[in-house]
Design a protein around this motif. Structure first.
Motif, PDB file in Angstrom:
ATOM      1  N   ILE A  77       0.642  -1.298  -0.110  1.00 37.65           N
ATOM      2  CA  ILE A  77       0.026   0.020  -0.009  1.00 37.65           C
ATOM      3  C   ILE A  77       0.939   1.282   0.026  1.00 37.65           C
ATOM      4  O   ILE A  77       1.683   1.563   0.991  1.00 37.65           O
ATOM      5  CB  ILE A  77      -0.862  -0.028   1.283  1.00 37.65           C
ATOM      6  CG1 ILE A  77      -2.059  -1.129   1.068  1.00 37.65           C
ATOM      7  CG2 ILE A  77      -1.833   1.235   1.236  1.00 37.65           C
ATOM      8  CD1 ILE A  77      -2.873  -1.324   2.432  1.00 37.65           C
ATOM      9  N   VAL A  78       0.540   2.006  -0.895  1.00 37.41           N
ATOM     10  CA  VAL A  78       1.568   3.282  -1.314  1.00 37.41           C
ATOM     11  C   VAL A  78       0.879   4.467  -0.379  1.00 37.41           C
ATOM     12  O   VAL A  78       1.637   4.974   0.486  1.00 37.41           O
ATOM     13  CB  VAL A  78       1.645   3.937  -2.612  1.00 37.41           C
ATOM     14  CG1 VAL A  78       2.147   5.052  -2.878  1.00 37.41           C
ATOM     15  CG2 VAL A  78       2.211   2.700  -3.291  1.00 37.41           C
ATOM     16  N   THR A  79      -0.265   4.657  -0.333  1.00 36.55           N
ATOM     17  CA  THR A  79      -1.068   5.547   0.423  1.00 36.55           C
ATOM     18  C   THR A  79      -2.565   5.241   0.318  1.00 36.55           C
ATOM     19  O   THR A  79      -2.962   4.352  -0.294  1.00 36.55           O
ATOM     20  CB  THR A  79      -0.952   6.909  -0.358  1.00 36.55           C
ATOM     21  OG1 THR A  79      -1.391   7.849   0.868  1.00 36.55           O
ATOM     22  CG2 THR A  79      -1.734   7.024  -1.435  1.00 36.55           C
ATOM     23  N   LYS A  80      -3.317   5.755   1.427  1.00 33.09           N
ATOM     24  CA  LYS A  80      -4.595   5.752   1.675  1.00 33.09           C
ATOM     25  C   LYS A  80      -5.241   7.008   1.385  1.00 33.09           C
ATOM     26  O   LYS A  80      -4.760   7.950   2.038  1.00 33.09           O
ATOM     27  CB  LYS A  80      -4.969   5.084   3.117  1.00 33.09           C
ATOM     28  CG  LYS A  80      -4.359   3.585   3.329  1.00 33.09           C
ATOM     29  CD  LYS A  80      -4.777   3.032   4.610  1.00 33.09           C
ATOM     30  CE  LYS A  80      -4.414   1.722   4.923  1.00 33.09           C
ATOM     31  NZ  LYS A  80      -4.719   1.068   6.033  1.00 33.09           N
ATOM     32  N   LEU A  81      -6.301   6.941   1.037  1.00 36.95           N
ATOM     33  CA  LEU A  81      -7.295   8.234   0.652  1.00 36.95           C
ATOM     34  C   LEU A  81      -8.573   8.191   1.318  1.00 36.95           C
ATOM     35  O   LEU A  81      -9.367   7.220   1.279  1.00 36.95           O
ATOM     36  CB  LEU A  81      -7.330   8.451  -1.017  1.00 36.95           C
ATOM     37  CG  LEU A  81      -5.943   8.263  -1.537  1.00 36.95           C
ATOM     38  CD1 LEU A  81      -6.299   8.139  -3.269  1.00 36.95           C
ATOM     39  CD2 LEU A  81      -4.979   9.490  -1.381  1.00 36.95           C
ATOM     40  N   ASN A  82      -8.738   9.546   1.908  1.00 31.61           N
ATOM     41  CA  ASN A  82     -10.267   9.694   2.514  1.00 31.61           C
ATOM     42  C   ASN A  82     -10.827  10.898   1.475  1.00 31.61           C
ATOM     43  O   ASN A  82     -10.302  11.267   0.720  1.00 31.61           O
ATOM     44  CB  ASN A  82      -9.950   9.796   3.874  1.00 31.61           C
ATOM     45  CG  ASN A  82      -9.305   8.876   4.617  1.00 31.61           C
ATOM     46  OD1 ASN A  82      -9.655   7.954   4.621  1.00 31.61           O
ATOM     47  ND2 ASN A  82      -8.067   9.144   5.379  1.00 31.61           N
ATOM     48  N   SER A  83     -12.122  11.100   2.154  1.00 37.10           N
ATOM     49  CA  SER A  83     -13.105  12.209   1.480  1.00 37.10           C
ATOM     50  C   SER A  83     -12.094  13.435   1.480  1.00 37.10           C
ATOM     51  O   SER A  83     -11.378  13.825   2.484  1.00 37.10           O
ATOM     52  CB  SER A  83     -14.068  12.445   2.476  1.00 37.10           C
ATOM     53  OG  SER A  83     -14.898  11.293   2.439  1.00 37.10           O
ATOM     54  N   GLY A  84     -12.141  14.103   0.314  1.00 31.79           N
ATOM     55  CA  GLY A  84     -11.371  15.448  -0.092  1.00 31.79           C
ATOM     56  C   GLY A  84     -10.143  15.063  -0.681  1.00 31.79           C
ATOM     57  O   GLY A  84      -9.344  15.808  -1.278  1.00 31.79           O
ATOM     58  N   ASP A  85      -9.466  13.939  -0.554  1.00 33.66           N
ATOM     59  CA  ASP A  85      -8.254  13.597  -1.274  1.00 33.66           C
ATOM     60  C   ASP A  85      -8.313  13.516  -2.408  1.00 33.66           C
ATOM     61  O   ASP A  85      -8.931  12.995  -3.207  1.00 33.66           O
ATOM     62  CB  ASP A  85      -7.609  12.318  -0.413  1.00 33.66           C
ATOM     63  CG  ASP A  85      -7.190  12.530   0.783  1.00 33.66           C
ATOM     64  OD1 ASP A  85      -6.948  13.703   1.365  1.00 33.66           O
ATOM     65  OD2 ASP A  85      -6.808  11.622   1.674  1.00 33.66           O
TER      66      ASP A  85
END
Length: 178
Positions: A77-85
């Protein structure tokens, strides 16, 4: 589309791409940019490494993960994204014909997609927001470049002690506090 996007207005206003935009500018701008919303189920792929990508995405709800797979099928996993990302901007800005990572929904998610070329070129009606939008995009890219430079500075250190020291120095500089 504007009516359906009203429920996401606070999320869109938190996105860096729409920094310093008023409420009454965001929804008409999305129409001008020919944006579209797509919904994804948990564990559904948005993009698989090697897919073509010409749009940037903004997470409206749910969570996504960007991951890199090796030849043996192992995923990191490189990154996790949430609302607004936002995601995809580095790849489309660099002109890559195929993306080197995969994007998956970690939970049910709604994602706004905007064609990158619509962001960086002015429309026939010469909307006033295009220069502000382009400035925000450049700011996002600059912030990512700085972050990657900081990470490279840490990773290139030879010992764990030196890596930890470099990381702590970065934290001190960011927080302007020891």
């Amino acid at each position: 589309m504007e009516k359906s996007m009203e429920k996401y207005l606070s999320v869109l206003k938190s996105a860096k791409l729409f920094h310093n935009f008023s409420d009454h500018e965001v929804l008409p701008m999305l129409r001008c940019l020919s944006s579209r919303v797509a919904s994804y189920r948990k564990e559904q792929a948005l993009f698989i490494a090697g897919d073509a990508l010409t749009q940037v995405g903004i997470v409206l709800s749910g969570t996504l993960r960007i991951q890199k797979e090796d030849m043996n099928g192992n995923a990191v996993i490189v990154t996790k994204l949430n609302s607004g990302d936002m995601f995809g901007e580095a790849f489309v800005c660099a002109g890559l014909s195929r993306i080197p990572v995969s994007v998956w929904a970690s939970a049910c998610a709604d994602v706004l997609f905007i064609d990158y070329m619509k962001i960086i070129t002015t429309c026939p009606s010469a909307c006033s927001f295009h220069s502000k939008l382009l400035g925000n995009m450049l700011g996002i890219m600059a912030q990512k470049l700085i972050l990657l430079t900081q990470k490279m500075d840490i990773v290139q250190k030879k010992s764990i002690r030196d890596k930890l020291t470099a990381y702590l120095e970065t934290c001190v500089n960011e927080n302007e506090s020891r």
